[in-house]
Design a protein around this motif. Structure first.
Motif, PDB file in Angstrom:
ATOM      1  N   PRO A   1     -19.170  42.453   3.427  1.00  0.00           N
ATOM      2  CA  PRO A   1     -18.496  43.380   2.505  1.00  0.00           C
ATOM      3  C   PRO A   1     -19.357  44.604   2.213  1.00  0.00           C
ATOM      4  O   PRO A   1     -20.544  44.459   1.907  1.00  0.00           O
ATOM      5  CB  PRO A   1     -18.320  42.555   1.219  1.00  0.00           C
ATOM      6  N   ILE A   2     -18.765  45.770   2.321  1.00  0.00           N
ATOM      7  CA  ILE A   2     -19.495  47.016   2.083  1.00  0.00           C
ATOM      8  C   ILE A   2     -19.051  47.613   0.752  1.00  0.00           C
ATOM      9  O   ILE A   2     -17.854  47.661   0.455  1.00  0.00           O
ATOM     10  CB  ILE A   2     -19.301  47.964   3.286  1.00  0.00           C
ATOM     11  N   LEU A   3     -20.045  48.037  -0.036  1.00  0.00           N
ATOM     12  CA  LEU A   3     -19.785  48.475  -1.409  1.00  0.00           C
ATOM     13  C   LEU A   3     -19.829  49.989  -1.556  1.00  0.00           C
ATOM     14  O   LEU A   3     -19.198  50.546  -2.449  1.00  0.00           O
ATOM     15  CB  LEU A   3     -20.812  47.837  -2.359  1.00  0.00           C
ATOM     16  N   ASP A   4     -20.579  50.645  -0.689  1.00  0.00           N
ATOM     17  CA  ASP A   4     -20.631  52.105  -0.750  1.00  0.00           C
ATOM     18  C   ASP A   4     -21.144  52.640   0.583  1.00  0.00           C
ATOM     19  O   ASP A   4     -21.876  51.945   1.298  1.00  0.00           O
ATOM     20  CB  ASP A   4     -21.534  52.585  -1.897  1.00  0.00           C
ATOM     21  N   ILE A   5     -20.749  53.873   0.863  1.00  0.00           N
ATOM     22  CA  ILE A   5     -21.181  54.598   2.049  1.00  0.00           C
ATOM     23  C   ILE A   5     -21.610  55.971   1.567  1.00  0.00           C
ATOM     24  O   ILE A   5     -20.857  56.643   0.866  1.00  0.00           O
ATOM     25  CB  ILE A   5     -20.018  54.733   3.057  1.00  0.00           C
ATOM     26  N   LYS A   6     -22.849  56.356   1.914  1.00  0.00           N
ATOM     27  CA  LYS A   6     -23.360  57.659   1.478  1.00  0.00           C
ATOM     28  C   LYS A   6     -23.959  58.373   2.671  1.00  0.00           C
ATOM     29  O   LYS A   6     -24.522  57.728   3.553  1.00  0.00           O
ATOM     30  CB  LYS A   6     -24.462  57.474   0.434  1.00  0.00           C
ATOM     31  N   PRO A   7     -23.901  59.695   2.689  1.00  0.00           N
ATOM     32  CA  PRO A   7     -24.597  60.420   3.747  1.00  0.00           C
ATOM     33  C   PRO A   7     -26.108  60.251   3.580  1.00  0.00           C
ATOM     34  O   PRO A   7     -26.606  60.171   2.458  1.00  0.00           O
ATOM     35  CB  PRO A   7     -24.187  61.873   3.503  1.00  0.00           C
ATOM     36  N   TYR A   8     -26.815  60.200   4.697  1.00  0.00           N
ATOM     37  CA  TYR A   8     -28.285  60.201   4.670  1.00  0.00           C
ATOM     38  C   TYR A   8     -28.741  61.650   4.597  1.00  0.00           C
ATOM     39  O   TYR A   8     -28.441  62.449   5.489  1.00  0.00           O
ATOM     40  CB  TYR A   8     -28.828  59.536   5.943  1.00  0.00           C
ATOM     41  N   LEU A   9     -29.456  61.987   3.537  1.00  0.00           N
ATOM     42  CA  LEU A   9     -29.942  63.356   3.347  1.00  0.00           C
ATOM     43  C   LEU A   9     -31.424  63.385   3.692  1.00  0.00           C
ATOM     44  O   LEU A   9     -32.257  62.925   2.904  1.00  0.00           O
ATOM     45  CB  LEU A   9     -29.735  63.793   1.894  1.00  0.00           C
ATOM     46  N   PRO A  10     -31.774  63.907   4.881  1.00  0.00           N
ATOM     47  CA  PRO A  10     -33.185  63.825   5.292  1.00  0.00           C
ATOM     48  C   PRO A  10     -34.135  64.488   4.297  1.00  0.00           C
ATOM     49  O   PRO A  10     -35.223  63.975   4.042  1.00  0.00           O
ATOM     50  CB  PRO A  10     -33.211  64.495   6.665  1.00  0.00           C
ATOM     51  N   GLY A  11     -33.730  65.593   3.698  1.00  0.00           N
ATOM     52  CA  GLY A  11     -34.617  66.281   2.751  1.00  0.00           C
ATOM     53  C   GLY A  11     -34.920  65.469   1.514  1.00  0.00           C
ATOM     54  O   GLY A  11     -35.891  65.716   0.808  1.00  0.00           O
ATOM     55  N   VAL A  12     -34.084  64.503   1.218  1.00  0.00           N
ATOM     56  CA  VAL A  12     -34.191  63.712   0.002  1.00  0.00           C
ATOM     57  C   VAL A  12     -34.642  62.273   0.300  1.00  0.00           C
ATOM     58  O   VAL A  12     -35.425  61.682  -0.442  1.00  0.00           O
ATOM     59  CB  VAL A  12     -32.807  63.687  -0.698  1.00  0.00           C
TER      60      VAL A  12
END
Lengths: 230, 230
Positions: A133-144
């Motif tokens: 089960p997946i709860l969230d999907i976020k972009p990977y922000l390399p700068g952060v």
């Protein structure tokens, strides 16, 4: 402060691991491993992923659904440390934590728009089981998110650990060609429980519809049988 | 698949932001910002953080407690894009997502063992509000989590955005010395809502017990008043 928060399952992982055994112990260790993220019906909206295709990596926040326990224990035994040394649970990525939440960065290969499933995310390098089960999907922000200079504590010393894999050609031919590289990578990661070192013991790994049987002796993993799962 | 998962609050953030206004839009943007993570009574066990002090960075998984909404909307307006362009919610780190889960990598300055609070984590670079519920703490594993080569989609173009800050010396002296660098960094990040550009408008930022009042004109933020909060 004994609050409980209700979290929804927004998607599910689909991949070649039908059991936990053999799943890489972190994301990115076997880059050839492919999988898809399929949204739950309520979230099958192409708008919700607009712009995501521009990112090379994404975060999956998911549930260790096979490792949910009542209670928690403050210390765990990281497998790479031989299974005897105990570390604080928050100093590890162990599934046996107060909240069975997993965090993985995976490569986003492409976003498919399926007429029946809505947006489907094709990813590689995941360390999740089929059905997770997946709860969230976020972009990977390399700068952060990227800190190449970070110090990885006791975990740093286990980087690059791998077995040599002896997979006889006639057995490897049983495996679909597009799964062979991933399977070799999975085996090299040493799927054995860390406290088992019996060179006679035969293990069975379920992967992509096959039971892949092997032994390990002196740092070499030898595949002895490949049997289709029925 | 309308499953709900119950997640516990294991700790709370303590820091100088008593309101949302002015909190950096991502972690690590203002490295001088200090805060502490204090465990809930049930988790105040020194064993649970054993080994954590060897890591330079940690992950906080937390709840956007001020942004919990019923329902969800597939698209959001990222502030850095001027507040008019809509992007898929999963292509952003917006709080207005199906599960109000936040993810931040912060620097771990030290682990304190307090006789009353148990282990306290001193961190810097957080983008959390005072009192934010924390759901999990994980070590940052550079070999697994750091992808300096990752492509950051539409978000890449906003890296390095900053205002010039004009903070008159006599006003800056009102702020405790050990908070000045962090406050300057917070102001440079441009706390205004993205759709407001009125140079006459005065804003008030609550930070470290002060109301810091300022205006913004032509890329320069000018502090006009500093008033202790009572």
């Amino acid at each position: 402060m004994n609050e409980l928060i209700a979290i929804k399952v927004i998607a599910q992982m689909h991949c070649d691991f039908s059991t936990k055994f053999g799943i890489p112990r972190q994301s990115g260790l076997v880059k050839a491993l492919k999988g898809t993220v399929v949204f739950a019906p309520e979230y099958r909206n192409p708008d919700a992923v607009r712009g995501l295709e521009g990112f090379s990596h994404i975060w999956l926040i998911w549930q260790f659904s096979e490792a949910v326990r009542e209670g928690w224990s403050p210390m765990v035994r990281p497998p790479r440390m031989g299974g005897n040394t105990r570390m604080g649970v928050f100093a590890t990525r162990s599934p046996f934590r107060p909240n069975a939440i997993g965090l993985s960065s995976v490569k986003l290969d492409r976003v498919e728009f399926s007429p029946t499933l809505g947006p489907v995310l094709h990813v590689s390098g995941a360390d999740l089981m089929d059905g997770t089960p997946i709860l969230d999907i976020k972009p990977y922000l390399p700068g952060v998110d990227s800190h190449p200079e970070a110090v990885g504590g006791f975990a740093d010393q286990f980087q690059g650990y791998a077995l040599e894999v002896d997979f006889p050609e006639e057995l490897l031919r049983c495996i679909p060609e597009n799964r062979r590289e991933a399977l070799m990578g999975v085996l090299a990661q040493d799927p054995r429980p860390s406290y088992q070192h019996d060179p006679e013991r035969q293990y069975g790994l379920s992967f992509a519809g096959f039971d892949v049987r092997f032994r390990v002796r002196d740092g070499v993993l030898s595949v002895c049988e490949v049997v289709p799962l029925t």
